[in-house]
Design an enzyme around this catalytic site. Structure first.
Site, short mmCIF file in Angstrom:
data_model
loop_
_atom_site.label_atom_id
_atom_site.label_comp_id
_atom_site.label_asym_id
_atom_site.label_seq_id
_atom_site.Cartn_x
_atom_site.Cartn_y
_atom_site.Cartn_z
N SER A 193 0.83 -1.21 0.00
CA SER A 193 0.00 0.00 0.00
C SER A 193 0.86 1.25 0.00
O SER A 193 0.36 2.35 -0.29
CB SER A 193 -0.93 0.00 1.22
OG SER A 193 -0.21 -0.29 2.41
N ASP A 204 5.18 -7.16 2.65
CA ASP A 204 4.42 -7.67 1.51
C ASP A 204 5.35 -8.11 0.38
O ASP A 204 6.31 -7.40 0.04
CB ASP A 204 3.49 -6.59 0.96
CG ASP A 204 2.10 -6.65 1.55
OD1 ASP A 204 1.70 -7.72 2.06
OD2 ASP A 204 1.40 -5.62 1.51
N GLU A 243 -0.81 -12.55 -1.34
CA GLU A 243 -2.24 -12.63 -1.61
C GLU A 243 -2.58 -13.90 -2.38
O GLU A 243 -1.77 -14.39 -3.18
CB GLU A 243 -2.69 -11.41 -2.42
CG GLU A 243 -2.45 -10.08 -1.72
CD GLU A 243 -2.81 -8.88 -2.58
OE1 GLU A 243 -2.58 -7.75 -2.13
OE2 GLU A 243 -3.33 -9.07 -3.71
N GLU A 285 -9.72 -9.27 4.15
CA GLU A 285 -10.00 -7.88 3.77
C GLU A 285 -11.33 -7.75 3.05
O GLU A 285 -11.61 -8.47 2.09
CB GLU A 285 -8.88 -7.32 2.88
CG GLU A 285 -9.13 -5.88 2.45
CD GLU A 285 -7.94 -5.21 1.81
OE1 GLU A 285 -8.08 -4.02 1.42
OE2 GLU A 285 -6.87 -5.85 1.69
#
Length: 269
Positions: free
Chosen positions: A49, A87, A119, A186
């Site tokens: 992010s 990440d 992810e 999420e």
């Protein structure tokens, strides 16, 4: 705040088992890491992010491995007691399992992270298993997965239909079997997150997933009111530091123009 001992994976697992909520926030540099740790966060996420809230990209997709390592190193320099998770950015693990293991290793060896996050569901199970087998702790991420937001139809809630919910639950179970130590959920319905949390032996960390996850994570800039391009429904803004910062900068500008700064107090003899 008294100096804390470093947070460990067994401690996080014990917190779930005792019903103690886990706190997590993003940080992208030395100052934000220092402040997050001073506030007593259990985990710090160096999230991709940063592409949006630090580097000005329109999504997380352009973020590179070198950028992630650069920011992770800055976060780790603050020597936080919090567990640091970094990440794996887009295309650092999707191309092949060996690429994924190598890049995860870079975040640990070069960046100094304690763990990595990626992810995806059952499609990334072989990748998760290989990274874990290399001795690197992995956090999973299901529901709204920003790196594939276009494929999901944009930034929208996932798992509202029965079929979607069942798939997310099955993905969660598969990731746990592959060895993840925790799982981010999420933008999923609160009831689905509650059911997944109750079913899994590892901690769940919610972001837009209701109050029943084992912990919560928010983006540093969002909760402090530093990023106003947009604000998701799930973000609670605990301060408006953008407004306070602009006011301070305007006061500095005015005092310089008026000859009020620097004064004698801020000058040398």
């Amino acid at each position: 705040m008294a100096q804390r001992s470093r947070v460990t994976l067994p401690q996080l697992q014990a917190m779930k088992e005792r019903g103690e909520r886990i706190t997590m926030v993003t940080a992208y540099d030395y100052p934000s890491s220092l402040l997050a740790d001073r506030a007593g966060m259990d985990m710090i996420l160096v999230g991709d992010s940063l592409g949006m809230v630090v580097l000005g990209y329109s999504s997380t997709v352009p973020v590179t491995m070198d950028e992630m390592i650069h920011h992770t190193k800055a976060v780790v320099r603050a020597n936080p007691a919090a567990l640091v998770v970094a990440d794996l950015p887009f295309l650092s693990y999707q191309t092949s399992v060996p690429d994924a293991v190598y890049n995860a290793g870079r975040l640990i060896k070069e960046g100094g992270a304690d763990a990595v996050k990626l992810e995806g569901g059952q499609a990334v199970v072989p990748t998760v298993r290989a990274i874990v087998n290399a001795g690197i702790p992995v956090m999973g991420h299901l529901g709204l997965t920003p790196q594939s937001a276009v494929q999901l139809g944009g930034f929208r809630v996932q798992g509202r239909s029965e079929a979607e919910g069942e798939k997310i639950a099955a993905d969660a179970a598969a990731l746990v079997e592959a060895g993840v130590f925790a799982l981010v959920l999420e933008c999923v319905p609160a009831d689905l997150a509650r059911r997944i949390t109750a079913a899994l032996p590892v901690p769940t960390i919610g972001i837009g997933a209701g109050p029943d996850c084992d912990g919560q994570v928010l983006v540093y800039h969002d909760l402090l009111g530093l990023f106003d391009r947009f604000r998701p429904k799930f973000v609670k803004q605990y301060a408006n530091l953008a407004e306070a910062t602009v006011a301070a900068l305007e006061k500095y500008r005015d005092e310089v123009r008026q000859g009020k700064f620097p004064d004698q107090e801020h000058s040398f003899k």
